[in-house]
Design a protein around this motif. Structure first.
Motif, PDB file in Angstrom:
ATOM      1  N   ALA A  92      -1.352   0.578  -8.842  1.00 35.94           N
ATOM      2  CA  ALA A  92      -1.088   1.846  -9.519  1.00 35.94           C
ATOM      3  C   ALA A  92      -0.005   1.475 -10.930  1.00 35.94           C
ATOM      4  CB  ALA A  92      -0.299   2.719  -8.749  1.00 35.94           C
ATOM      5  N   GLY A  93       0.197   0.334 -11.409  1.00 37.67           N
ATOM      6  CA  GLY A  93       0.875  -0.043 -12.635  1.00 37.67           C
ATOM      7  C   GLY A  93       2.199  -0.360 -11.949  1.00 37.67           C
ATOM      8  N   ALA A  94       3.219  -0.478 -13.084  1.00 38.03           N
ATOM      9  CA  ALA A  94       4.601  -1.154 -12.776  1.00 38.03           C
ATOM     10  C   ALA A  94       5.093  -0.007 -11.886  1.00 38.03           C
ATOM     11  CB  ALA A  94       5.268  -1.015 -14.144  1.00 38.03           C
ATOM     12  N   ASP A  95       6.139  -0.611 -11.253  1.00 35.98           N
ATOM     13  CA  ASP A  95       6.891   0.149 -10.162  1.00 35.98           C
ATOM     14  C   ASP A  95       8.290   0.991 -10.964  1.00 35.98           C
ATOM     15  OD1 ASP A  95       8.617   1.290  -8.138  1.00 35.98           O
ATOM     16  OD2 ASP A  95       8.247  -0.492  -6.653  1.00 35.98           O
ATOM     17  N   LEU A  96       7.766   2.124 -11.413  1.00 35.34           N
ATOM     18  CA  LEU A  96       8.620   2.838 -12.158  1.00 35.34           C
ATOM     19  C   LEU A  96      10.117   3.095 -11.474  1.00 35.34           C
ATOM     20  CD1 LEU A  96       6.299   5.131 -14.123  1.00 35.34           C
ATOM     21  CD2 LEU A  96       7.306   2.828 -14.809  1.00 35.34           C
ATOM     22  N   LYS A  97       9.760   3.131  -9.943  1.00 43.34           N
ATOM     23  CA  LYS A  97      11.278   3.740  -9.315  1.00 43.34           C
ATOM     24  C   LYS A  97      11.996   2.745  -9.434  1.00 43.34           C
ATOM     25  CE  LYS A  97       9.105   6.660  -5.820  1.00 43.34           C
ATOM     26  NZ  LYS A  97       8.522   6.943  -4.512  1.00 43.34           N
ATOM     27  N   PRO A 150       0.666  -1.222  -0.048  1.00 44.95           N
ATOM     28  CA  PRO A 150      -0.110   0.084   0.010  1.00 44.95           C
ATOM     29  C   PRO A 150       1.007   1.434   0.068  1.00 44.95           C
ATOM     30  CG  PRO A 150      -0.272  -1.109   2.059  1.00 44.95           C
ATOM     31  CD  PRO A 150       0.573  -2.100   1.234  1.00 44.95           C
ATOM     32  N   GLN A 151       1.971   1.247   0.552  1.00 45.37           N
ATOM     33  CA  GLN A 151       3.024   2.333   0.645  1.00 45.37           C
ATOM     34  C   GLN A 151       3.332   2.829  -0.669  1.00 45.37           C
ATOM     35  OE1 GLN A 151       3.754  -0.784   1.544  1.00 45.37           O
ATOM     36  NE2 GLN A 151       5.746  -1.030   0.461  1.00 45.37           N
ATOM     37  N   ALA A 152       3.239   1.856  -1.641  1.00 45.77           N
ATOM     38  CA  ALA A 152       3.807   2.032  -2.959  1.00 45.77           C
ATOM     39  C   ALA A 152       2.501   1.929  -3.845  1.00 45.77           C
ATOM     40  CB  ALA A 152       4.858   0.975  -3.533  1.00 45.77           C
ATOM     41  N   ARG A 153       1.363   1.976  -3.563  1.00 40.99           N
ATOM     42  CA  ARG A 153       0.020   2.020  -4.193  1.00 40.99           C
ATOM     43  C   ARG A 153      -0.087   0.678  -4.985  1.00 40.99           C
ATOM     44  NH1 ARG A 153      -0.279   6.131  -8.136  1.00 40.99           N
ATOM     45  NH2 ARG A 153      -2.516   6.382  -7.874  1.00 40.99           N
ATOM     46  N   ASN A 154       0.569  -0.428  -4.154  1.00 37.47           N
ATOM     47  CA  ASN A 154       0.549  -1.520  -4.865  1.00 37.47           C
ATOM     48  C   ASN A 154       1.115  -1.753  -6.335  1.00 37.47           C
ATOM     49  OD1 ASN A 154      -0.535  -3.052  -2.492  1.00 37.47           O
ATOM     50  ND2 ASN A 154      -2.675  -1.860  -2.906  1.00 37.47           N
ATOM     51  N   ALA A 155       2.308  -0.933  -6.398  1.00 41.49           N
ATOM     52  CA  ALA A 155       2.672  -1.034  -7.669  1.00 41.49           C
ATOM     53  C   ALA A 155       3.450  -2.361  -8.071  1.00 41.49           C
ATOM     54  CB  ALA A 155       3.810   0.055  -8.012  1.00 41.49           C
ATOM     55  N   LEU A 156       3.459  -2.936  -8.895  1.00 40.49           N
ATOM     56  CA  LEU A 156       3.985  -4.060  -9.522  1.00 40.49           C
ATOM     57  C   LEU A 156       5.695  -3.938  -9.773  1.00 40.49           C
ATOM     58  CD1 LEU A 156       3.123  -7.080 -10.105  1.00 40.49           C
ATOM     59  CD2 LEU A 156       3.517  -6.526 -12.496  1.00 40.49           C
ATOM     60  N   ASN A 157       6.261  -4.799  -8.674  1.00 41.38           N
ATOM     61  CA  ASN A 157       7.756  -4.654  -8.931  1.00 41.38           C
ATOM     62  C   ASN A 157       8.320  -6.108  -9.083  1.00 41.38           C
ATOM     63  OD1 ASN A 157       7.405  -6.005  -6.413  1.00 41.38           O
ATOM     64  ND2 ASN A 157       8.764  -4.379  -5.342  1.00 41.38           N
ATOM     65  N   LEU A 158       9.199  -6.509  -9.195  1.00 38.89           N
ATOM     66  CA  LEU A 158       9.886  -7.949  -9.511  1.00 38.89           C
ATOM     67  C   LEU A 158       9.371  -8.928  -8.438  1.00 38.89           C
ATOM     68  CD1 LEU A 158      11.505  -9.713 -11.146  1.00 38.89           C
ATOM     69  CD2 LEU A 158      13.477  -9.102  -9.670  1.00 38.89           C
ATOM     70  N   ALA A 159       9.494  -8.371  -7.195  1.00 43.16           N
ATOM     71  CA  ALA A 159       8.894  -9.213  -5.992  1.00 43.16           C
ATOM     72  C   ALA A 159       7.712  -9.818  -6.145  1.00 43.16           C
ATOM     73  CB  ALA A 159       9.550  -8.516  -4.625  1.00 43.16           C
ATOM     74  N   LEU A 160       6.895  -8.532  -6.350  1.00 41.74           N
ATOM     75  CA  LEU A 160       5.372  -8.918  -6.253  1.00 41.74           C
ATOM     76  C   LEU A 160       5.119  -9.784  -7.580  1.00 41.74           C
ATOM     77  CD1 LEU A 160       2.501  -8.682  -5.363  1.00 41.74           C
ATOM     78  CD2 LEU A 160       2.248  -6.313  -6.832  1.00 41.74           C
ATOM     79  N   ALA A 161       5.548  -9.536  -8.869  1.00 44.23           N
ATOM     80  CA  ALA A 161       5.517 -10.267  -9.989  1.00 44.23           C
ATOM     81  C   ALA A 161       5.627 -11.867  -9.652  1.00 44.23           C
ATOM     82  CB  ALA A 161       6.167  -9.649 -11.162  1.00 44.23           C
ATOM     83  N   GLU A 162       6.856 -11.962  -9.059  1.00 45.77           N
ATOM     84  CA  GLU A 162       7.253 -13.576  -8.742  1.00 45.77           C
ATOM     85  C   GLU A 162       6.466 -13.914  -7.804  1.00 45.77           C
ATOM     86  OE1 GLU A 162      11.945 -13.425  -9.616  1.00 45.77           O
ATOM     87  OE2 GLU A 162      11.522 -13.052  -7.690  1.00 45.77           O
TER      88      GLU A 162
END
Length: 245
Positions: free
Chosen positions: A61-66, A21-33
């Motif tokens: 919120a989409g892909a984690d651009l950070k 939630p702190q990253a608006r549930n952005a999809l990063n590598l860890a979440l994708a895996e």
């Protein structure tokens, strides 16, 4: 470091909760895996239904651009493949899958929700695919098949935000419910699925998904083969004997 996804199981119902939630549930590598691994676990545990929802006011919120800052082309490419793998893992689940969307779904969030068999949404939900406006490419395959190419292009070319009401009318959302009715509606839907013969639901899902990729004759052959599988499983006999009781 906290896990990006919560896996919970109860009586055949698996709930996967996006928990960044702190990253608006952005999809990063860890979440994708984690999503791909959770889908494998649900299949291994013979779940009867899989639900994907999110903690916080934003579904995803989409892909984690950070995360992509400082990545070279190969790293970005590898990360994108992991995302596709996650969406495909959801879409290929043999049991019914439901996305519960109670807030904005952007880019990868739309992909996650659209990979499920149905979307249950509240009026706070909305859907946006602005990838091309951000200089990248994504979300170009599922949405045109669901919404039609013209509405999908409108969203992609202009950043149009599809409201929950518009998404319902366009066929992306299966049911739109008030927040106060969400729990009751969700419980009713999942109770019906959990009570139904699991093999019949899996066969019906396979027929619909594979049938849409084939011509009418091939699609009919898919259903006929599924009928043979159903007869062999003999689950229908119990269902028929219970009918009307």
């Amino acid at each position: 470091m906290t896990e990006p996804l919560i896996y919970a199981e109860a009586d055949g119902l698996v709930t996967l909760t996006l928990d960044r939630p702190q990253a608006r549930n952005a999809l990063n590598l860890a979440l994708a895996e984690a999503l791909a691994a959770a889908c494998r676990r649900a299949v291994a545990e013979q779940a009867k239904c899989v639900v994907i929802r999110a903690n916080g006011p934003v579904f995803c919120a989409g892909a984690d651009l950070k995360e992509r800052q400082g990545m070279d082309d190969n790293a970005v490419r590898a990360r994108r493949v992991k995302g596709f793998w996650a969406y495909e893992s959801i879409e290929r689940l043999p049991m019914p899958s439901i996305a519960v969307v109670e807030g904005p779904a952007v880019g990868s969030g739309v992909e996650i929700a659209a990979a499920c068999d149905m979307i249950l949404a509240t009026p706070a939900a909305n859907f946006k695919t602005p990838e091309a406006l951000w200089g990248t490419v994504g979300a170009t395959q599922r949405l045109p098949r669901i919404l039609g190419k013209r509405l999908a292009k409108d969203m992609m070319f202009t950043g149009r935000v599809l409201t929950a009401e518009e998404a319902l009318a366009a066929g992306l959302v299966a049911r739109l419910v008030a927040p106060e009715a969400l729990d009751e509606t969700f419980a009713s839907i999942t109770a019906t699925i959990l009570k139904a013969p699991a093999s019949a639901l899996a066969l019906a899902k396979r027929c619909i998904d594979e049938g849409l990729e084939r011509d009418p004759r091939g699609a009919l052959a898919t259903e006929l083969m599924a009928i043979e599988d159903s007869l062999a499983a003999a689950e229908w006999r119990k269902a028929m004997s219970d009918f009307g009781r």
